[in-house]
Structures are given as structure tokens and as C-alpha cells.
Design a protein around this motif. Structure first.
Motif, PDB file in Angstrom:
ATOM      1  N   ARG A 138       2.781  -6.270   0.110  1.00 35.24           N
ATOM      2  CA  ARG A 138       2.693  -4.837   0.406  1.00 35.24           C
ATOM      3  C   ARG A 138       3.582  -4.051  -0.546  1.00 35.24           C
ATOM      4  O   ARG A 138       4.717  -4.438  -0.800  1.00 35.24           O
ATOM      5  CB  ARG A 138       3.131  -4.562   1.852  1.00 35.24           C
ATOM      6  N   THR A 139       3.083  -2.931  -1.036  1.00 33.67           N
ATOM      7  CA  THR A 139       3.920  -2.057  -1.853  1.00 33.67           C
ATOM      8  C   THR A 139       4.800  -1.225  -0.930  1.00 33.67           C
ATOM      9  O   THR A 139       4.729  -1.342   0.294  1.00 33.67           O
ATOM     10  CB  THR A 139       3.064  -1.108  -2.708  1.00 33.67           C
ATOM     11  N   SER A 140       5.576  -0.344  -1.520  1.00 39.24           N
ATOM     12  CA  SER A 140       6.452   0.511  -0.715  1.00 39.24           C
ATOM     13  C   SER A 140       5.662   1.589   0.019  1.00 39.24           C
ATOM     14  O   SER A 140       6.199   2.251   0.897  1.00 39.24           O
ATOM     15  CB  SER A 140       7.511   1.165  -1.602  1.00 39.24           C
ATOM     16  N   VAL A 141       4.401   1.792  -0.355  1.00 42.56           N
ATOM     17  CA  VAL A 141       3.591   2.815   0.304  1.00 42.56           C
ATOM     18  C   VAL A 141       2.765   2.164   1.415  1.00 42.56           C
ATOM     19  O   VAL A 141       1.972   1.259   1.142  1.00 42.56           O
ATOM     20  CB  VAL A 141       2.657   3.512  -0.703  1.00 42.56           C
ATOM     21  N   PRO A 142       2.948   2.587   2.653  1.00 44.35           N
ATOM     22  CA  PRO A 142       2.191   1.990   3.756  1.00 44.35           C
ATOM     23  C   PRO A 142       0.685   2.071   3.495  1.00 44.35           C
ATOM     24  O   PRO A 142       0.180   3.112   3.074  1.00 44.35           O
ATOM     25  CB  PRO A 142       2.581   2.855   4.961  1.00 44.35           C
ATOM     26  N   GLY A 143       0.007   0.955   3.735  1.00 49.13           N
ATOM     27  CA  GLY A 143      -1.436   0.925   3.529  1.00 49.13           C
ATOM     28  C   GLY A 143      -1.862   0.555   2.123  1.00 49.13           C
ATOM     29  O   GLY A 143      -3.045   0.504   1.835  1.00 49.13           O
ATOM     30  N   VAL A 144      -0.897   0.311   1.246  1.00 47.14           N
ATOM     31  CA  VAL A 144      -1.227  -0.049  -0.138  1.00 47.14           C
ATOM     32  C   VAL A 144      -0.648  -1.420  -0.465  1.00 47.14           C
ATOM     33  O   VAL A 144       0.568  -1.619  -0.370  1.00 47.14           O
ATOM     34  CB  VAL A 144      -0.696   0.993  -1.148  1.00 47.14           C
ATOM     35  N   TRP A 145      -1.519  -2.343  -0.822  1.00 49.01           N
ATOM     36  CA  TRP A 145      -1.125  -3.687  -1.250  1.00 49.01           C
ATOM     37  C   TRP A 145      -1.321  -3.808  -2.764  1.00 49.01           C
ATOM     38  O   TRP A 145      -2.090  -3.041  -3.355  1.00 49.01           O
ATOM     39  CB  TRP A 145      -1.990  -4.755  -0.568  1.00 49.01           C
ATOM     40  N   ALA A 146      -0.661  -4.773  -3.371  1.00 52.48           N
ATOM     41  CA  ALA A 146      -0.882  -5.045  -4.789  1.00 52.48           C
ATOM     42  C   ALA A 146      -0.764  -6.540  -5.023  1.00 52.48           C
ATOM     43  O   ALA A 146       0.011  -7.221  -4.351  1.00 52.48           O
ATOM     44  CB  ALA A 146       0.115  -4.281  -5.663  1.00 52.48           C
ATOM     45  N   ALA A 147      -1.555  -7.039  -5.968  1.00 58.26           N
ATOM     46  CA  ALA A 147      -1.547  -8.476  -6.269  1.00 58.26           C
ATOM     47  C   ALA A 147      -1.935  -8.686  -7.721  1.00 58.26           C
ATOM     48  O   ALA A 147      -2.615  -7.860  -8.317  1.00 58.26           O
ATOM     49  CB  ALA A 147      -2.514  -9.218  -5.343  1.00 58.26           C
TER      50      ALA A 147
END
Lengths: 560, 99
Positions: A294-303
Motif C-alpha cells: 500500500r502507498t501512503s495514499v489510502p486506496g492506492v497500491w503500487a507494485a
């Protein structure tokens, strides 16, 4: 168009994430700019070229087959030819803005409850005299043109620079009929050997490439670098020279190698534009993620490479974890990391390996000494090294932004993607974290017609944001693992989790939690053959078609 | 060996396009850049400042070095735009606009 989880990027990370989430019943839409899935690593020949043995250009073909077949059997919607230029957050939903068509001038939007950024990376090349000549291409660019267009730029090539990409590019070009006269690697093999343990997984692959190099009579030149590309209107040859232990060119070691192609690269940079626009916290050039991706922004993932360059296998593991985490969180559940323990172990060991590769394959420490004052550094704006040096030395510019304002370096079409590292090196300052409003050029007409919801909100890494998905009856702002609580205003009284397929085409305002099915009512997910490469959980360890958790709510109760 | 043979490609029939007035064959599915490489062309733009030739550099749409004029539309990234039958491809000089 509306979806539950939108994945940007159909490379290894994006596909692994999409399949993992789809297998748990999430409605997933994947967007990619290319004409098919695969990303750069698994880039496939154009369909019309009808390649009957595409694997001849690929490694890990079995992995690609699993991804491809998994995608075909899944409920994942893949939107190709979608050039995403920004993602905005607001009104309890994310909006992905893309451009379509050969001229990239037709706008399209996808609304989603959650976003997963798997935008990969691109190569970076440090300048040297002659590097703008036609015939000089990036190593990855030569490979991309070969994999998709089945075409090579010339008859005789030199592959040069540093990094693990050079070997497969050299062997790929050679297999495709190009005479590769030399593989010029600036790294010291002893330095690579020092990391033998961390790189153990990579060694068999490297040995395979080395054998192919021998077979194709490619001369390996370790601790060498290209000091100049020669030619008038196109490349005719390069001068290479040996490096000393400090990374300086050794006098008198230069030799001329005739060639019409130079494939050159100095490593990869993460592609983080969309994450920047969303306000995701970054650490240097990479997007910061937690154990669930999870990124620091709720609802946003990164991979994948976006979160740190580490190769396709690492991207697969990260994508798998991100997809499972997103699937659980979209159902309002807290995922159980034990479920993805094998992928987490793979991630751990490959991240260690990536750090070792980074250290082993650094560009020559004194590369700037080879860059003459008349060498163009910013290819778009034709700004020379001399101008960059003058901005720093004579005009006192102490950061890349000031150099840019004084010289226009980084102000052109590519927005500094090609030159920012070099400009920083030549000016003697640290590379800035880039700030680009859009990930690609957008026609003014499209921009004028685009309601950009709200400007990206201030998502502080630890604080709360107001992007809770209250209108969808469920919030992704929950970060229970870090002990955070959500603002009560974001929390609807109904604790029913959102479930999507039946309602996924409704505009957000028409949706209410009460008329959505609970997970138990929901149609079970498709029995996707989930990804099962050796470094990912085996099918037996998973429960395809069922959500990981049926707990209806998660996280601490609302306070206040 | 060439790349088409390496993967045992059986491309659909080639069509023709023009490159600076010269007729060349192009295979469907390829990008404009791939078609130009296959025709032996490696540069199709001159820079705005010093008029230097440029062609493909990054090959994946990031660097904008391969800009080209296709059917009178300048600033197309040759490495992304698919080639179509009858395309009129022209070397782009400077901005590609008459100014």
C-alpha cells in the motif's frame, strides 16, 4: 466506466495483481498503453506478424504462459491502447484519465474504488559524445523494437553500459541475426562476485546468457566504457576504453569498434508519474509502500519497478501481494499476510538481490569526465554539458530545478525523464524528485473538457485524508496495521462491505451500501488459474474463487 | 537468421507506404519506427536548434526523439504509432509546423 480495482500497467506486476484480485472475486480492470498485455518484459510480437515461436525471444516463457492463460480465463477486463495521463481522487472514488487512438487524442475515463499502480520503469542513459546520433538506442529500446516489431536497427551492434539488462539484449540481438561485436560492461566482475550470495538466484540465468555470448562470439569487455560514438549523420563506430579501479578511463586504452548500432543503458528508473500526481509518498525515485504494497495514499497500491527496480520475478511477487491485499481491503477485511507468505519470502530475497545488483552495476564513478562541453545532455532542448556546467559553476545553480530554469534542460517533451540524472551529475547536485502534473502530453482540447474532479488532496503519509469512500458505503482509508483510525465522518453507519459486480456500472452517487450484496450473496469469483510460478504460492496454498476473508468489517471502530 | 525467421513469423501481406516520397513496403502490426528500420531508415527528424538528425532512442514512448510527420500530422511518436496502408511518412524538420 466503473470498476472496483483499476490496475495501471499490464506487465508482470500488474497482471499478477489483477489475477490475484480477480481470483478473490474483485471486479478488476487493467489499462495499458500497448496493444497487448505483457509490459516491457513480456512484450509480445504484434499479432499481425503471426509469430509461431515467440518464445525464441523470451526468458521465463512458462511464467508468461501462466499469466496469459490466467488472464484469458479470468474476469479481468483488459483495456489496451489506453495511455493513462493522470489519476485523480475525490468524491469517494478514483478516476483514471486515459487517451486513446493512434494519435492519443480521444479521452476515456475509468472510475474505481481502488487503484493499483504497476507502471514499471524506463531505462536511463548517461550522456557521452555522439550519443544523439541515429543508430545509438537504449538497450531496452532495441529489445522492445525486436520483441514487438521483430526488427533490428542494423547489421553490427555494440551493447554497452552497465546492468543485468545488457546480457539478454546482447544475446537477443545476436540470436536475431545482428553481429554483436562486443558487450561493454563498466562494472568490475569482482564487484559482482562479491555479491554472489545475494545474487545466487540470478547466477544460472547469467551463466546461460554467458554461454550464448560465447556461442555468438560476442566479446565481453568488463570494466570498459564507451567514450565516444562516431559518425556524421548516423553511427559508424564507437571508441571504447578500459576503466581503472576508481572508475576513470585509463589513458591509451581506447580502441575503435566499427558498428552501425550501439545499444546502451545504465540501469532502470521507476516510472512514478501517476503516484506523484496522487500525492503518494516517495523515497528518492521510488514510491514507498508498506508490507501489503500500500502507498501512503489510502486506496492506492503500487507494485513492481514503480516501488524499486528489481526485475520481473520481484514484480510478480509484489503484484500478487498487492492484488490480495486490495481484494481483502475492498471487502472491508484485514488480509492475513500468512496467506501470501511464500510470495513475501520471494519478495524479501529478491529485494536483497536487487540492492546487490544496484551496488555491483553502478555506472563509472567519474563518467562526467568523459562528457565534453559540446556534448548535448538534454536531447529535447539540445542543451549542452557546457551550458549545464556554466549554470552551476558561473551562475551558482545548486539544484536541478535552477539549472532547468537557466538552461531549459529537462523542459522539453520528455520532461527530463532522459536527462535529469545526467544534469544532476554534471551540475554536482542531487537529482530532484520530479514533479510532473501529467504522465504524458495531453491535448489542450482534452484538458479543457476534462473535469479533474478536485485537485489531488493533501494525503500526508501519516495523517488522514478526506478521500474515504463514504459514498460507496465502505472506506479504504483504514490503515489498521499502523494503528490508525479513520475520521468518523468518513464512516457510514452501515458497516456492510462493498461488493461490486452487480453495481459496478452504476455511477457512484447511485450506489448505496444497503442494496449491495454482501460477500456471501455475491457470485463466487471465477476459478481463475491463479499465478503459480515457482516463486509464488502454489494453487494448493490458495483458495481461488473465494474471498480471503469474509469478515464484514475491519479496523478499529469509528471514534468520536 | 533474421528476427522474423527466429520466431517463425508468417506476417500478413505487406502493404506500401511512402517515406519522403519513396515507396516502401511495410508489414502490418509494426509501428512506424519498426517499418522505417526494416526499410533501412534510421533517422526521420531534424532537431529544432541545430538541425541534427534523430531517430529511435528509447523505443517505448518516453523520450520523444523519434517524432515524425505521418499523414501531415507532425510530432507523432514513431515507436508507438502503428503503420497503416498508404501512410505518408515525412521527415519532420524542427517543430514540424511551418513557422
Amino acid at each position: 466506466m466503473r470498476t472496483e480495482l483499476v490496475v495501471v500497467g499490464a506487465g508482470p506486476a500488474g497482471l499478477a495483481a489483477a489475477l490475484a484480485a480477480d481470483a478473490r472475486g474483485v471486479h478488476v480492470t487493467v489499462l495499458d498503453a500497448a496493444d497487448g498485455p505483457g509490459g516491457q518484459y513480456f512484450r509480445q510480437p504484434a499479432a499481425e506478424l503471426n509469430a509461431r515461436r515467440p518464445r525464441a525471444l523470451h526468458h521465463q516463457w512458462r511464467t508468461w504462459e501462466r499469466l496469459r492463460d490466467g488472464l484469458a480465463a479470468s474476469g479481468v477486463r483488459l483495456l489496451t491502447g489506453h495511455h493513462v495521463w493522470t489519476v485523480t481522487a475525490g468524491s469517494g472514488t478514483f478516476t483514471v484519465h486515459a487517451l486513446l487512438g493512434p494519435e492519443e487524442d480521444q479521452p476515456a475515463t475509468v472510475h474505481a474504488d481502488a487503484v493499483l499502480l504497476a507502471t514499471g520503469g524506463h531505462e536511463h542513459v548517461l550522456p557521452f559524445p555522439g550519443w544523439t546520433l541515429p543508430g545509438v538506442v537504449t538497450a531496452g529500446g532495441a529489445q522492445a523494437m525486436l520483441k514487438h516489431g521483430l526488427v533490428v536497427p542494423g547489421r553490427t551492434a555494440v551493447v554497452a553500459g552497465t546492468g543485468p539488462l545488457l546480457l539478454p539484449v546482447a544475446t537477443g540481438l545476436a540470436a536475431a541475426g545482428t553481429r554483436v561485436s562486443a558487450l561493454v560492461e563498466s562494472a568490475d566482475p569482482r564487484r559482482v562476485a562479491r555479491h554472489a550470495r545475494a545474487l545466487a538466484g540470478k547466477l544460472p540465468e547469467g551463466a546461460g546468457h554467458a554461454a550464448r555470448l560465447l556461442r555468438h562470439r560476442v566479446r565481453p569487455l568488463a570494466r570498459h566504457t564507451v567514450v565516444r560514438a562516431h559518425g556524421e549523420d548516423r553511427l559508424t563506430g564507437v571508441t571504447v576504453a578500459a576503466l581503472d579501479a576508481e572508475g576513470r578511463v585509463r589513458r591509451g586504452t581506447g580502441r575503435y569498434l566499427p558498428c552501425d548500432t550501439l545499444a546502451v543503458g545504465h540501469g532502470m528508473l521507476p516510472q512514478t508519474d501517476l503516484a506523484e500526481g496522487l500525492g503518494c509518498r516517495r523515497d528518492g525515485p521510488t514510491v514507498t509502500v508498506d508490507d501489503e504494497q500500500r502507498t501512503s495514499v489510502p486506496g492506492v497500491w503500487a507494485a513492481g519497478e514503480t516501488t524499486g527496480v528489481g526485475g520481473a520475478s520481484l514484480a510478480l511477487a509484489e503484484g500478487h501481494i498487492a492484488g490480495r491485499s486490495a481484494a481483502a481491503r475492498l471487502r472491508g477485511a484485514v488480509p492475513d499476510p500468512a496467506g501470501w507468505a511464500p510470495a513475501a519470502r520471494t519478495r524479501e530475497s529478491l529485494r536483497t538481490g536487487a540492492a546487490a545488483l544496484d551496488d555491483a552495476f553502478a555506472p563509472p564513478a567519474h563518467w562526467t569526465e568523459q562528457v565534453a562541453d559540446d556534448t548535448v545532455v538534454c536531447r529535447c532542448e539540445e542543451v549542452t554539458a557546457g551550458a549545464v556546467r556554466a549554470a552551476a559553476d558561473d551562475l551558482g545553480a545548486g539544484d536541478v530545478r535552477t539549472v532547468k530554469l537557466l538552461t531549459r534542460a529537462g523542459m522539453g517533451w520528455c520532461q527530463g525523464r532522459m536527462c535529469a540524472t545526467a544534469v544532476a551529475g554534471l551540475a554536482g547536485c542531487r537529482p530532484d524528485a520530479p514533479r510532473r502534473p501529467f504522465a504524458r502530453p495531453v491535448p489542450l482540447g482534452v484538458l479543457a473538457r476534462t473535469p479533474l474532479d478536485q485537485p489531488p488532496q493533501d494525503h500526508s503519509p501519516t495523517g488522514h485524508s478526506s478521500t474515504g469512500h463514504s459514498s460507496t458505503g465502505h472506506s479504504l482509508t483504514d490503515r489498521s496495521s499502523s494503528g490508525q483510525e479513520q475520521p468518523s465522518s468518513d464512516r457510514p453507519s452501515s458497516e456492510q462491505p462493498l461488493s461490486g459486480r452487480s453495481s459496478s456500472d452504476l455511477p457512484a452517487s447511485d450506489r448505496s451500501a444497503s442494496d449491495l450484496p454482501t460477500p456471501e450473496q455475491r457470485t463466487p469469483g471465477l476459478s481463475t488459474p491463479d499465478l503459480s510460478t515457482s516463486d509464488l504460492p502454489t494453487p494448493e496454498q490458495r483458495t481461488p474463487g473465494r474471498p480471503t476473508s469474509r469478515r464484514p468489517t475491519s479496523g478499529p471502530p469509528p471514534t468520536g | 537468421m533474421n528476427p522474423l525467421r527466429l520466431v517463425r513469423a508468417r506476417p500478413k501481406p505487406a502493404f506500401t507506404v511512402t517515406v519522403d516520397g519513396r515507396t516502401v513496403e511495410a508489414l502490418p502490426g509494426r509501428t512506424v519506427a519498426a517499418a522505417l528500420w526494416a526499410a533501412g531508415v534510421t533517422s526521420w527528424r531534424t532537431t529544432r536548434g541545430s538541425g541534427r538528425p534523430r531517430g529511435v532512442f528509447c523505443g517505448i514512448g518516453v523520450c520523444f526523439d523519434c517524432l515524425v510527420t505521418v499523414n501531415d500530422r507532425p510530432n507523432q511518436r514513431a515507436c508507438l504509432v502503428p503503420v497503416r496502408p498508404g501512410d505518408v511518412i515525412r521527415t519532420q524538420e524542427g517543430t514540424g509546423h511551418e513557422d
